[in-house]
Design a protein around this motif. Sequence first.
Motif, PDB file in Angstrom:
ATOM      1  N   ALA A 189       0.815  -1.218   0.000  1.00 36.59           N
ATOM      2  CA  ALA A 189       0.000   0.000   0.000  1.00 36.59           C
ATOM      3  C   ALA A 189       0.845   1.263   0.000  1.00 36.59           C
ATOM      4  O   ALA A 189       0.315   2.345  -0.126  1.00 36.59           O
ATOM      5  CB  ALA A 189      -0.915   0.006   1.224  1.00 36.59           C
ATOM      6  N   GLY A 190       2.155   1.135   0.149  1.00 42.62           N
ATOM      7  CA  GLY A 190       3.024   2.304   0.153  1.00 42.62           C
ATOM      8  C   GLY A 190       3.290   2.888   1.525  1.00 42.62           C
ATOM      9  O   GLY A 190       3.891   3.950   1.628  1.00 42.62           O
ATOM     10  N   VAL A 191       2.850   2.214   2.581  1.00 41.19           N
ATOM     11  CA  VAL A 191       3.043   2.738   3.933  1.00 41.19           C
ATOM     12  C   VAL A 191       4.530   2.785   4.286  1.00 41.19           C
ATOM     13  O   VAL A 191       5.037   3.815   4.724  1.00 41.19           O
ATOM     14  CB  VAL A 191       2.260   1.898   4.967  1.00 41.19           C
ATOM     15  CG1 VAL A 191       2.612   2.310   6.380  1.00 41.19           C
ATOM     16  CG2 VAL A 191       0.768   2.038   4.729  1.00 41.19           C
ATOM     17  N   ALA A 192       5.245   1.695   4.077  1.00 39.34           N
ATOM     18  CA  ALA A 192       6.667   1.658   4.417  1.00 39.34           C
ATOM     19  C   ALA A 192       7.463   2.625   3.553  1.00 39.34           C
ATOM     20  O   ALA A 192       8.380   3.290   4.033  1.00 39.34           O
ATOM     21  CB  ALA A 192       7.214   0.243   4.261  1.00 39.34           C
ATOM     22  N   SER A 193       7.105   2.733   2.290  1.00 37.95           N
ATOM     23  CA  SER A 193       7.801   3.667   1.411  1.00 37.95           C
ATOM     24  C   SER A 193       7.545   5.109   1.824  1.00 37.95           C
ATOM     25  O   SER A 193       8.450   5.939   1.824  1.00 37.95           O
ATOM     26  CB  SER A 193       7.351   3.450  -0.034  1.00 37.95           C
ATOM     27  OG  SER A 193       8.056   4.287  -0.893  1.00 37.95           O
ATOM     28  N   GLY A 194       6.320   5.413   2.216  1.00 41.43           N
ATOM     29  CA  GLY A 194       6.000   6.760   2.675  1.00 41.43           C
ATOM     30  C   GLY A 194       6.720   7.103   3.967  1.00 41.43           C
ATOM     31  O   GLY A 194       7.234   8.216   4.129  1.00 41.43           O
ATOM     32  N   PRO A 207      -2.550  -1.630   8.604  1.00 40.48           N
ATOM     33  CA  PRO A 207      -3.819  -1.230   7.980  1.00 40.48           C
ATOM     34  C   PRO A 207      -4.352   0.094   8.513  1.00 40.48           C
ATOM     35  O   PRO A 207      -5.002   0.852   7.783  1.00 40.48           O
ATOM     36  CB  PRO A 207      -4.777  -2.383   8.284  1.00 40.48           C
ATOM     37  CG  PRO A 207      -4.137  -3.191   9.325  1.00 40.48           C
ATOM     38  CD  PRO A 207      -2.664  -2.914   9.301  1.00 40.48           C
ATOM     39  N   ILE A 208      -4.049   0.411   9.772  1.00 44.56           N
ATOM     40  CA  ILE A 208      -4.489   1.700  10.310  1.00 44.56           C
ATOM     41  C   ILE A 208      -3.760   2.831   9.594  1.00 44.56           C
ATOM     42  O   ILE A 208      -4.378   3.827   9.181  1.00 44.56           O
ATOM     43  CB  ILE A 208      -4.259   1.751  11.833  1.00 44.56           C
ATOM     44  CG1 ILE A 208      -5.213   0.792  12.534  1.00 44.56           C
ATOM     45  CG2 ILE A 208      -4.416   3.170  12.368  1.00 44.56           C
ATOM     46  CD1 ILE A 208      -4.922   0.576  14.003  1.00 44.56           C
ATOM     47  N   MET A 209      -2.454   2.676   9.413  1.00 40.30           N
ATOM     48  CA  MET A 209      -1.699   3.711   8.703  1.00 40.30           C
ATOM     49  C   MET A 209      -2.091   3.767   7.235  1.00 40.30           C
ATOM     50  O   MET A 209      -2.104   4.830   6.625  1.00 40.30           O
ATOM     51  CB  MET A 209      -0.208   3.456   8.871  1.00 40.30           C
ATOM     52  CG  MET A 209       0.241   3.703  10.301  1.00 40.30           C
ATOM     53  SD  MET A 209       1.891   3.167  10.686  1.00 40.30           S
ATOM     54  CE  MET A 209       2.866   4.090   9.566  1.00 40.30           C
ATOM     55  N   TRP A 210      -2.423   2.636   6.630  1.00 35.30           N
ATOM     56  CA  TRP A 210      -2.890   2.595   5.244  1.00 35.30           C
ATOM     57  C   TRP A 210      -4.154   3.451   5.116  1.00 35.30           C
ATOM     58  O   TRP A 210      -4.315   4.198   4.168  1.00 35.30           O
ATOM     59  CB  TRP A 210      -3.154   1.161   4.869  1.00 35.30           C
ATOM     60  CG  TRP A 210      -3.557   0.871   3.451  1.00 35.30           C
ATOM     61  CD1 TRP A 210      -3.850   1.768   2.466  1.00 35.30           C
ATOM     62  CD2 TRP A 210      -3.689  -0.407   2.867  1.00 35.30           C
ATOM     63  NE1 TRP A 210      -4.162   1.114   1.309  1.00 35.30           N
ATOM     64  CE2 TRP A 210      -4.069  -0.224   1.521  1.00 35.30           C
ATOM     65  CE3 TRP A 210      -3.539  -1.692   3.341  1.00 35.30           C
ATOM     66  CZ2 TRP A 210      -4.282  -1.289   0.650  1.00 35.30           C
ATOM     67  CZ3 TRP A 210      -3.755  -2.741   2.475  1.00 35.30           C
ATOM     68  CH2 TRP A 210      -4.118  -2.543   1.143  1.00 35.30           C
ATOM     69  N   PHE A 211      -5.030   3.332   6.075  1.00 37.97           N
ATOM     70  CA  PHE A 211      -6.281   4.089   6.056  1.00 37.97           C
ATOM     71  C   PHE A 211      -6.058   5.579   6.325  1.00 37.97           C
ATOM     72  O   PHE A 211      -6.685   6.428   5.703  1.00 37.97           O
ATOM     73  CB  PHE A 211      -7.250   3.505   7.087  1.00 37.97           C
ATOM     74  CG  PHE A 211      -8.554   4.227   7.162  1.00 37.97           C
ATOM     75  CD1 PHE A 211      -9.496   4.108   6.160  1.00 37.97           C
ATOM     76  CD2 PHE A 211      -8.831   5.045   8.243  1.00 37.97           C
ATOM     77  CE1 PHE A 211     -10.701   4.781   6.227  1.00 37.97           C
ATOM     78  CE2 PHE A 211     -10.033   5.726   8.324  1.00 37.97           C
ATOM     79  CZ  PHE A 211     -10.968   5.596   7.314  1.00 37.97           C
ATOM     80  N   LEU A 212      -5.140   5.900   7.251  1.00 38.51           N
ATOM     81  CA  LEU A 212      -4.954   7.289   7.668  1.00 38.51           C
ATOM     82  C   LEU A 212      -4.015   8.099   6.784  1.00 38.51           C
ATOM     83  O   LEU A 212      -4.175   9.314   6.670  1.00 38.51           O
ATOM     84  CB  LEU A 212      -4.445   7.338   9.115  1.00 38.51           C
ATOM     85  CG  LEU A 212      -5.414   6.845  10.181  1.00 38.51           C
ATOM     86  CD1 LEU A 212      -4.756   6.889  11.544  1.00 38.51           C
ATOM     87  CD2 LEU A 212      -6.686   7.684  10.176  1.00 38.51           C
TER      88      LEU A 212
END
Length: 104
Positions: A24-29, A61-66
Amino acid sequence: MTTSQPSPTPYKQLRRPVSDRMVAGVASGLGRYFAADPTLIRVIFATATVLTGGLASLAYPIMWFLMPEEPADAPAWPHPPGTAPGWPPVPPTAPRTDAGPPPA
């Protein structure tokens, strides 16, 4: 007479990139925001998940959503040093003094 207001100083934004992602790009972000390698962020996520018995996996998933997705017109990453919006400029470097043997 009109006066122009200076534009506000740009700042770092925590966003999920659209081009550099695995799930989802969370780690990259997070890697871009903290100037760290996204692989290191992924290893930290995996280690924290194992050490907490799976509880840390709820953070993804929480960070993916936020975390908002990066706009399509955002500049390419990585930015050259000192040109990234929101990052401080790179200080000028001093000339090297060990460039070679002293003149004879």
